[in-house]
Design an enzyme around this catalytic site. Sequence first.
Site, mmCIF file in Angstrom:
data_model
loop_
_atom_site.group_PDB
_atom_site.id
_atom_site.type_symbol
_atom_site.label_atom_id
_atom_site.label_comp_id
_atom_site.label_asym_id
_atom_site.label_seq_id
_atom_site.Cartn_x
_atom_site.Cartn_y
_atom_site.Cartn_z
ATOM 1 N N ASN A 9 -31.104 -19.464 -4.330
ATOM 2 C CA ASN A 9 -31.387 -20.009 -3.000
ATOM 3 C C ASN A 9 -31.377 -18.826 -2.038
ATOM 4 O OD1 ASN A 9 -31.443 -21.280 -0.540
ATOM 5 N ND2 ASN A 9 -29.392 -22.172 -0.696
ATOM 6 N N TRP A 10 -32.575 -18.413 -1.648
ATOM 7 C CA TRP A 10 -32.656 -17.216 -0.786
ATOM 8 C C TRP A 10 -32.194 -17.490 0.637
ATOM 9 C CZ3 TRP A 10 -38.149 -14.682 -1.915
ATOM 10 C CH2 TRP A 10 -38.170 -14.231 -3.242
ATOM 11 N N LYS A 11 -32.064 -18.748 0.993
ATOM 12 C CA LYS A 11 -31.721 -19.129 2.375
ATOM 13 C C LYS A 11 -32.703 -18.463 3.349
ATOM 14 C CE LYS A 11 -26.974 -19.706 0.945
ATOM 15 N NZ LYS A 11 -25.628 -20.060 1.355
ATOM 16 N N HIS A 94 -28.587 -29.550 0.956
ATOM 17 C CA HIS A 94 -27.685 -28.395 0.962
ATOM 18 C C HIS A 94 -26.660 -28.588 2.079
ATOM 19 C CE1 HIS A 94 -26.138 -24.344 1.310
ATOM 20 N NE2 HIS A 94 -26.612 -24.124 0.093
ATOM 21 N N GLU A 96 -25.501 -26.672 4.201
ATOM 22 C CA GLU A 96 -25.877 -26.074 5.492
ATOM 23 C C GLU A 96 -26.831 -26.993 6.245
ATOM 24 O OE1 GLU A 96 -27.100 -22.294 3.852
ATOM 25 O OE2 GLU A 96 -25.013 -21.904 3.298
ATOM 26 N N GLU A 166 -21.604 -28.274 -5.104
ATOM 27 C CA GLU A 166 -21.286 -27.073 -4.337
ATOM 28 C C GLU A 166 -20.115 -27.368 -3.401
ATOM 29 O OE1 GLU A 166 -24.820 -24.265 -4.119
ATOM 30 O OE2 GLU A 166 -25.139 -25.700 -2.508
ATOM 31 N N GLY A 172 -20.714 -19.013 0.085
ATOM 32 C CA GLY A 172 -20.809 -17.821 0.920
ATOM 33 C C GLY A 172 -19.464 -17.269 1.362
ATOM 34 N N SER A 212 -20.398 -19.116 -4.412
ATOM 35 C CA SER A 212 -19.936 -17.759 -4.721
ATOM 36 C C SER A 212 -19.949 -17.436 -6.217
ATOM 37 C CB SER A 212 -18.547 -17.496 -4.120
ATOM 38 O OG SER A 212 -18.592 -17.624 -2.715
ATOM 39 N N GLY A 233 -26.611 -18.401 -4.156
ATOM 40 C CA GLY A 233 -27.071 -17.945 -2.850
ATOM 41 C C GLY A 233 -27.123 -16.432 -2.786
ATOM 42 N N GLY A 234 -26.077 -15.841 -2.234
ATOM 43 C CA GLY A 234 -26.056 -14.389 -1.990
ATOM 44 C C GLY A 234 -26.457 -13.555 -3.200
HETATM 45 C C1 PEP Z 1 -25.764 -21.756 -1.921
HETATM 46 O O1 PEP Z 1 -26.269 -21.418 -0.877
HETATM 47 O O2 PEP Z 1 -26.164 -22.777 -2.481
HETATM 48 C C2 PEP Z 1 -24.695 -20.926 -2.480
HETATM 49 C C3 PEP Z 1 -24.058 -21.352 -3.541
HETATM 50 O O3 PEP Z 1 -24.421 -19.748 -1.841
HETATM 51 P P1 PEP Z 1 -23.461 -18.575 -2.367
HETATM 52 O O4 PEP Z 1 -23.788 -18.346 -3.810
HETATM 53 O O5 PEP Z 1 -23.810 -17.401 -1.502
HETATM 54 O O6 PEP Z 1 -22.052 -19.054 -2.181
#
Ligand code: PEP
Length: 249
Positions: A9-11, A94, A96, A166, A172, A212, A233-234
């Site tokens: 997930n590049w956000k 998501h 967010e 999640e 994050g 994470s 994500g990251g």
């Molecule tokens: C996400 O955005 O779905 C996510 C899991 O982010 P991260 O891996 O950065 O915690």
Amino acid sequence: MRKNIVAGNWKMNNSLQEGIDLAKDLQKVLNGKTIRCDVVICTPFIHLASVAKEITTIGLGAQNCADKVSGAYTGEVSAAMIASTGAKYVIIGHSERRAYYGETNVILKEKVLLALANNLTPIFCIGEVLSEREAGIQEQVVGTQIKESLFDLSPADFGKIVLAYEPVWAIGTGKTATSAQAQEMHAFIRKTIAGKYGKEIADNTSILYGGSANAGNAKELFSNPDVDGGLIGGASLGVDKFLPIIEAF
Ligand code: PEP
């Protein structure tokens, strides 16, 4: 049987050219490798059509879709428009989007229906916030999210959904759920699905972990019987960080 999936997930990251380069680089390193999971990248809308031309074995997804079919909804992007780029997946719900854009279980239900109507696979996100985890009500919260958005689907349609658990406190933050916490929630989610749709559909549903996840913890997380991959994500923003997670299978 259910698929193992690692989805990035590049956000809201990467210029158009940076996104094209990242997709190209990832496809290049995957070519010729034996990969034991499906790999998906969920890019911002602006990347979809261009990235679609650069990938062959990687699946492509968006990070959101409108809850309306088409028309005067300035700034929105419909499921049909996403599908027209070549994308096959869409992240829906998501945390967010839920937290910053007021997306409720009812709105998300509409998005899921539109995604399915356009042959997109929803990657449907569920998870509790820290105060809910501390109050010990994570199962209640996640159960309600699933029921209110997904349990009016026909068994055939539910069978097309990918879920992503999640825990919001892990997204994050660098704080990952322990392997045991992830397995416990994934088993609960599968049991909840089995209670509504039966064991066969529950056993065939891919349930990804997100929060994470990284090269250091992916192997242990993915070794759990009910964890079928990750939403990343990251660590999906660089081939060096994403590839070891893919190779954790
Ligand atoms: C996400 O955005 O779905 C996510 C899991 O982010 P991260 O891996 O950065 O915690």
